[in-house]
Design a protein around this motif. Sequence first.
Motif, PDB file in Angstrom:
ATOM      1  N   VAL A  12       1.022  -1.331   0.026  1.00 18.42           N
ATOM      2  CA  VAL A  12      -0.108  -0.122   0.021  1.00 18.42           C
ATOM      3  C   VAL A  12       1.003   1.131   0.135  1.00 18.42           C
ATOM      4  N   THR A  37     -10.134  -6.618  -9.047  1.00 16.81           N
ATOM      5  CA  THR A  37     -10.503  -5.531  -7.968  1.00 16.81           C
ATOM      6  C   THR A  37     -11.503  -4.629  -8.159  1.00 16.81           C
ATOM      7  N   TYR A  39     -12.553  -0.382  -6.941  1.00 17.26           N
ATOM      8  CA  TYR A  39     -11.971   0.847  -6.229  1.00 17.26           C
ATOM      9  C   TYR A  39     -13.262   1.825  -6.115  1.00 17.26           C
ATOM     10  N   ALA A 106      -8.378   5.259   4.147  1.00 17.43           N
ATOM     11  CA  ALA A 106      -8.821   4.207   3.078  1.00 17.43           C
ATOM     12  C   ALA A 106      -8.576   2.854   3.530  1.00 17.43           C
ATOM     13  N   PHE A 108      -7.573  -0.978   2.207  1.00 18.02           N
ATOM     14  CA  PHE A 108      -7.472  -1.668   1.260  1.00 18.02           C
ATOM     15  C   PHE A 108      -7.507  -3.313   1.723  1.00 18.02           C
ATOM     16  N   ILE A 116      -4.080  -6.862  -4.124  1.00 22.02           N
ATOM     17  CA  ILE A 116      -5.334  -5.818  -3.576  1.00 22.02           C
ATOM     18  C   ILE A 116      -6.835  -6.200  -4.324  1.00 22.02           C
ATOM     19  N   TRP A 119     -10.446  -1.374  -2.833  1.00 23.39           N
ATOM     20  CA  TRP A 119      -9.860   0.012  -2.032  1.00 23.39           C
ATOM     21  C   TRP A 119     -10.954   0.730  -2.057  1.00 23.39           C
ATOM     22  N   GLU A 121     -12.084   4.512  -0.202  1.00 25.99           N
ATOM     23  CA  GLU A 121     -11.725   5.782   0.320  1.00 25.99           C
ATOM     24  C   GLU A 121     -12.866   6.491   0.941  1.00 25.99           C
TER      25      GLU A 121
END
Length: 151
Positions: A12, A37, A39, A106, A108, A116, A119, A121
């Motif tokens: 990270v 993944t 985000y 954040a 992860f 990862i 993710w 935030e």
Amino acid sequence: MSTTPNIQQQIVLDILALLHTKQPDFDKFAKAFDQNTYYQVHVPAIKPLHGRDNIVAELSRQFGDYEDCDCEIIACTGDEKYVFTERRDHVTMKKNGKRIFSSVCAVFEFNDQQKIIAWREYWDIRDIQYQLGMTEAQMLDLLPRDALTKG
């Protein structure tokens, strides 16, 4: 208490360092992520973006909006599955030259192959809006309509 990061924390920290350079190496960045993944750039306002290639494309797009990015790591902790970071991102907006910052927490999430897989935030979108001197409508116009979870 050990201050040496575990493998996941180091991954990270390394990707955050890549993102906070003048010319990010997105190929190197992408290697830290599983192909499938996701985000979520802002929980809960923006829908998750799925797929490593889509994430790289979005981050590349974001780099068109700002420059002089500096990531100040305040805290980083975690285990083999989750890494949590608290940071303050400082950027200069290309459109108006304003230097702003965002306080970000954040999360992860990692798979067993140390890639990862998620993710997420968390930051205050209104704080950014105020720093930029924008109305709510102007701020929302900066975000892709199909990415918003509401409205």
